[in-house]
Design a protein around this motif. Structure first.
Motif, PDB file in Angstrom:
ATOM      1  N   ARG A 117       0.831  -1.434  -0.115  1.00 23.85           N
ATOM      2  CA  ARG A 117       0.029   0.088  -0.005  1.00 23.85           C
ATOM      3  C   ARG A 117       0.995   1.295   0.047  1.00 23.85           C
ATOM      4  O   ARG A 117       0.517   2.248   0.561  1.00 23.85           O
ATOM      5  CB  ARG A 117      -0.856   0.045   1.298  1.00 23.85           C
ATOM      6  CG  ARG A 117      -2.027  -1.102   1.341  1.00 23.85           C
ATOM      7  CD  ARG A 117      -3.154  -1.248   2.266  1.00 23.85           C
ATOM      8  NE  ARG A 117      -3.928  -2.168   2.131  1.00 23.85           N
ATOM      9  CZ  ARG A 117      -4.940  -2.199   2.811  1.00 23.85           C
ATOM     10  NH1 ARG A 117      -5.231  -1.623   3.862  1.00 23.85           N
ATOM     11  NH2 ARG A 117      -5.804  -3.522   2.741  1.00 23.85           N
ATOM     12  N   PHE A 118       2.102   1.342  -0.541  1.00 28.61           N
ATOM     13  CA  PHE A 118       2.982   2.427  -0.976  1.00 28.61           C
ATOM     14  C   PHE A 118       2.114   3.112  -2.044  1.00 28.61           C
ATOM     15  O   PHE A 118       2.383   2.502  -3.308  1.00 28.61           O
ATOM     16  CB  PHE A 118       4.139   2.205  -1.133  1.00 28.61           C
ATOM     17  CG  PHE A 118       4.775   1.518   0.246  1.00 28.61           C
ATOM     18  CD1 PHE A 118       5.478   2.380   1.230  1.00 28.61           C
ATOM     19  CD2 PHE A 118       5.059   0.234   0.533  1.00 28.61           C
ATOM     20  CE1 PHE A 118       5.787   2.146   2.455  1.00 28.61           C
ATOM     21  CE2 PHE A 118       5.577  -0.138   1.598  1.00 28.61           C
ATOM     22  CZ  PHE A 118       5.876   0.609   2.450  1.00 28.61           C
ATOM     23  N   GLY A 119       1.674   3.850  -2.171  1.00 33.90           N
ATOM     24  CA  GLY A 119       0.985   4.601  -3.079  1.00 33.90           C
ATOM     25  C   GLY A 119       1.752   5.488  -4.204  1.00 33.90           C
ATOM     26  O   GLY A 119       2.479   6.283  -3.412  1.00 33.90           O
ATOM     27  N   PHE A 120       1.418   5.640  -5.300  1.00 31.04           N
ATOM     28  CA  PHE A 120       2.170   6.443  -6.099  1.00 31.04           C
ATOM     29  C   PHE A 120       0.964   7.217  -7.042  1.00 31.04           C
ATOM     30  O   PHE A 120       0.039   6.715  -7.256  1.00 31.04           O
ATOM     31  CB  PHE A 120       2.907   5.791  -7.428  1.00 31.04           C
ATOM     32  CG  PHE A 120       3.926   4.947  -6.454  1.00 31.04           C
ATOM     33  CD1 PHE A 120       5.313   5.636  -6.439  1.00 31.04           C
ATOM     34  CD2 PHE A 120       3.954   3.637  -6.251  1.00 31.04           C
ATOM     35  CE1 PHE A 120       6.484   4.787  -5.931  1.00 31.04           C
ATOM     36  CE2 PHE A 120       4.858   2.767  -5.889  1.00 31.04           C
ATOM     37  CZ  PHE A 120       6.221   3.405  -5.644  1.00 31.04           C
ATOM     38  N   HIS A 121       1.100   8.724  -7.385  1.00 30.64           N
ATOM     39  CA  HIS A 121       0.185   9.401  -7.605  1.00 30.64           C
ATOM     40  C   HIS A 121       0.917  10.325  -8.729  1.00 30.64           C
ATOM     41  O   HIS A 121       2.082  10.889  -8.418  1.00 30.64           O
ATOM     42  CB  HIS A 121      -0.288  10.226  -6.856  1.00 30.64           C
ATOM     43  CG  HIS A 121      -1.333  11.284  -7.288  1.00 30.64           C
ATOM     44  ND1 HIS A 121      -2.693  10.965  -8.262  1.00 30.64           N
ATOM     45  CD2 HIS A 121      -1.418  12.651  -7.311  1.00 30.64           C
ATOM     46  CE1 HIS A 121      -3.224  12.104  -8.566  1.00 30.64           C
ATOM     47  NE2 HIS A 121      -2.370  13.174  -8.233  1.00 30.64           N
ATOM     48  N   THR A 122       0.410  10.236 -10.039  1.00 27.70           N
ATOM     49  CA  THR A 122       0.840  11.357 -11.065  1.00 27.70           C
ATOM     50  C   THR A 122      -0.142  12.536 -11.117  1.00 27.70           C
ATOM     51  O   THR A 122      -1.086  12.282 -11.739  1.00 27.70           O
ATOM     52  CB  THR A 122       1.028  10.470 -12.552  1.00 27.70           C
ATOM     53  OG1 THR A 122       1.986   9.475 -12.439  1.00 27.70           O
ATOM     54  CG2 THR A 122       1.607  11.662 -13.539  1.00 27.70           C
ATOM     55  N   PRO A 123       0.453  13.741 -10.948  1.00 35.44           N
ATOM     56  CA  PRO A 123      -0.441  14.673 -11.175  1.00 35.44           C
ATOM     57  C   PRO A 123      -0.996  14.900 -12.523  1.00 35.44           C
ATOM     58  O   PRO A 123      -0.402  14.882 -13.555  1.00 35.44           O
ATOM     59  CB  PRO A 123       0.390  16.101 -10.924  1.00 35.44           C
ATOM     60  CG  PRO A 123       1.545  15.502  -9.870  1.00 35.44           C
ATOM     61  CD  PRO A 123       1.697  14.007 -10.507  1.00 35.44           C
ATOM     62  N   ALA A 124      -2.239  15.510 -12.595  1.00 33.80           N
ATOM     63  CA  ALA A 124      -2.952  15.707 -14.094  1.00 33.80           C
ATOM     64  C   ALA A 124      -1.952  16.504 -14.894  1.00 33.80           C
ATOM     65  O   ALA A 124      -2.035  16.294 -16.205  1.00 33.80           O
ATOM     66  CB  ALA A 124      -4.149  15.972 -13.942  1.00 33.80           C
ATOM     67  N   ALA A 125      -1.389  17.512 -14.416  1.00 30.09           N
ATOM     68  CA  ALA A 125      -0.860  18.575 -15.305  1.00 30.09           C
ATOM     69  C   ALA A 125       0.598  17.720 -15.994  1.00 30.09           C
ATOM     70  O   ALA A 125       0.968  18.268 -16.931  1.00 30.09           O
ATOM     71  CB  ALA A 125      -0.352  19.639 -14.424  1.00 30.09           C
TER      72      ALA A 125
END
Length: 249
Positions: A117-125
């Motif tokens: 549950r180590f999350g990664f997130h890519t910003p929409a920009a």
């Protein structure tokens, strides 16, 4: 092939299709790993050509949001196709020995991170320029390993897509990788198929699609959390399988 070998081939294809139906990936990787125990890799690859390509197309085209997903991710798909051609032409193609080990290790590590549950997130920009870049990187690996999963799958997952959008986006990316791989292989000396192999690979569609349909129904019936667990467990298992096969014995 003997009747017993044909039975094992059908069971392997059904299992690989089921894994793809649940996790939206894994048919060529698992199929190659298991079929190579029964036959030379070239024959295994020939059998998997049609099931891999057509299950990817079905995965993309039968979802609820074909056009929105296509409008959003066509640059990534084209970059995947171009990268696959480049990988096949410039990086040694499927004969490369280093790429499978790197791919397997990356898949395994990312699968474990996801299960933890180590999350990664890519910003929409960042998506407009990062999607083609990830597609190109995925294509380069596809051209040298035959597997389109990395880094396309973790990147798409980092966008926070809904479950079916994620499945369709991966289907689009994997389809373009499959088209690119066929084109890359067609430019090399070894033929893709003989008439006998063509008949076998067409017959392989039946168990592969049967397994994929079973997996699709399982995916729709389970919870989001269970799907997430299956997704990352699938990555880890695929990575371990690829890494073990790449290590010298």
């Amino acid at each position: 092939m003997t009747a017993l070998t044909l039975t094992f081939v059908a069971l392997i294809l059904m299992l690989a299709g089921l894994v793809k139906g649940v996790t939206a990936m894994g048919l060529p990787t698992l199929g190659m790993g298991l079929l190579s125990l029964l036959m030379p890799p070239a024959e295994a690859a020939a059998i998997l050509i049609a099931p891999t390509l057509l299950t990817n197309i079905v995965q993309f085209s039968t979802g609820p949001r074909v056009w929105p997903v296509l409008r959003r991710f066509w640059p990534m798909g084209l970059a995947t196709f171009a990268g696959t051609l480049a990988g096949g032409a410039w990086l040694g193609g499927l004969g490369s020995h280093l790429a499978p080990a790197v791919l397997g290790g990356t898949l395994f590590a990312y699968g474990l991170l996801g299960l933890g549950r180590f999350g990664f997130h890519t910003p929409a920009a960042r998506e407009p320029w990062l999607s083609p870049l990830m597609g190109l990187a995925s294509g380069l690996l596809t051209g040298t390993t035959g597997v389109t999963v990395m880094p396309a799958a973790p990147y798409l997952q980092s966008l926070g897509l809904e479950r079916e959008d994620l499945v369709q986006a991966m289907g689009l990316s994997f389809s373009m990788g499959s088209f690119g791989l066929i084109a890359a292989l067609s430019t090399r000396d070894a033929p893709l198929t003989s008439w006998h192999a063509l008949l076998v690979t067409l017959a392989a569609l039946v168990p592969a699609f049967a397994g994929m349909e079973i997996g699709r129904r399982v995916r729709l019936a389970i919870s989001q959390q269970a799907f997430r667990n299956c997704f990352f467990a699938g990555l880890a298992l695929l990575g371990a399988n690829t890494l073990v096969r790449a290590l010298p014995l």
